[in-house]
Motif scaffolding. Sequence first.
Motif, short mmCIF file in Angstrom:
data_model
loop_
_atom_site.label_atom_id
_atom_site.label_comp_id
_atom_site.label_asym_id
_atom_site.label_seq_id
_atom_site.Cartn_x
_atom_site.Cartn_y
_atom_site.Cartn_z
N GLY A 50 1.06 -0.97 0.00
CA GLY A 50 0.14 0.17 0.12
C GLY A 50 0.63 1.18 -0.23
N VAL A 51 0.43 2.59 0.13
CA VAL A 51 0.78 3.88 0.42
C VAL A 51 0.79 4.29 1.35
CG1 VAL A 51 -1.01 4.77 -0.83
CG2 VAL A 51 1.57 6.09 -1.18
N ASN A 52 1.85 4.96 2.31
CA ASN A 52 1.91 5.87 3.13
C ASN A 52 0.70 7.59 3.20
OD1 ASN A 52 3.45 7.66 2.92
ND2 ASN A 52 4.79 6.26 4.53
N LYS A 53 0.82 7.76 4.54
CA LYS A 53 0.13 9.30 3.93
C LYS A 53 1.17 10.28 2.87
CE LYS A 53 1.13 11.21 8.19
NZ LYS A 53 0.61 11.97 9.30
N ASN A 54 2.66 9.73 3.09
CA ASN A 54 2.85 11.10 2.61
C ASN A 54 3.25 10.53 1.18
OD1 ASN A 54 3.45 12.18 4.85
ND2 ASN A 54 5.02 10.73 5.17
N GLY A 55 2.74 9.22 0.60
CA GLY A 55 3.21 8.70 -0.41
C GLY A 55 4.12 7.80 -0.90
N ALA A 56 4.37 7.15 0.30
CA ALA A 56 6.14 6.58 0.07
C ALA A 56 4.54 4.98 0.00
CB ALA A 56 6.80 6.54 1.93
N ILE A 57 5.47 4.02 -1.09
CA ILE A 57 4.93 2.50 -0.56
C ILE A 57 5.63 1.59 -0.20
CG2 ILE A 57 5.22 0.48 -2.78
CD1 ILE A 57 4.31 3.09 -4.93
N LEU A 58 4.65 1.41 0.24
CA LEU A 58 5.25 -0.10 1.25
C LEU A 58 5.11 -1.23 0.85
CD1 LEU A 58 2.79 1.55 3.95
CD2 LEU A 58 5.25 2.36 3.90
N ASP A 59 6.38 -2.22 2.07
CA ASP A 59 6.50 -3.29 1.37
C ASP A 59 6.13 -4.68 2.44
OD1 ASP A 59 8.65 -2.78 2.72
OD2 ASP A 59 10.36 -3.91 1.09
N ASP A 60 5.51 -4.03 3.15
CA ASP A 60 5.19 -4.68 5.19
C ASP A 60 4.03 -5.58 4.37
OD1 ASP A 60 3.85 -1.98 5.33
OD2 ASP A 60 3.97 -1.72 6.88
N LEU A 61 4.73 -5.96 5.44
CA LEU A 61 2.98 -7.87 5.63
C LEU A 61 2.81 -7.65 7.24
CD1 LEU A 61 1.88 -9.97 4.47
CD2 LEU A 61 3.19 -11.34 5.60
N TRP A 62 1.20 -7.68 6.85
CA TRP A 62 1.00 -7.57 8.68
C TRP A 62 -0.31 -8.72 8.84
CZ3 TRP A 62 2.20 -4.40 13.06
CH2 TRP A 62 3.18 -3.37 12.95
N GLN A 63 -0.61 -8.92 10.40
CA GLN A 63 -1.58 -9.96 10.42
C GLN A 63 -2.43 -9.36 11.00
OE1 GLN A 63 -0.82 -14.56 11.24
NE2 GLN A 63 -0.97 -13.73 12.71
N PHE A 64 -3.44 -9.80 11.04
CA PHE A 64 -4.09 -8.96 12.44
C PHE A 64 -5.34 -10.45 12.70
CE2 PHE A 64 -8.39 -7.98 14.26
CZ PHE A 64 -8.36 -7.07 15.50
#
Length: 160
Positions: A50-64
């Motif tokens: 996804g992309v954060n509020k600053n426009g940086a593309i993220l590459d992390d993986l989270w589990q809920f």
Amino acid sequence: CALPIYPAMSRVWFLCLLLVLCWLGFADNPTPRYRQVSEQLSGKVYVFAGVNKNGAILDDLWQFDTSTKTWSQLSPSGSTPVGRVDASAAVSTADDKFYVFGGFNENEGYLNDMWQYDVSDNQWTELFANTNDGESGVGSLAVNSLLVFLVISLCVILNH
């Protein structure tokens, strides 16, 4: 707290407000993002990229974990997909895996790679390498053991 009553169109905003308030109760949760991949599998929700509020593309993986109501950041073994936005995803409940196809990355452009995440092994596996001539994913579906990823001008079918 008394909430004001608004016309019917504003009820959606009330719902959004409630969802935001629910998130505030979690101590460790992912960076706020949009245009991410989200999938539900075996009582857990997975969020990738996804992309954060600053426009940086993220590459992390989270589990809920829906039973304990807790977030965990995962650190899969092996190689991992590049961060991306607008990717397509589908799950295979038969073997606890989910698949990510395509999307867009600012350094590589439109992607047409496919990755498999194995929940049991906590490992990404690249199934198809990026050829730099992809299109951003626009849809996906899973029917039994057939995964179909549909994009504007390309259709990839994976029978696993």
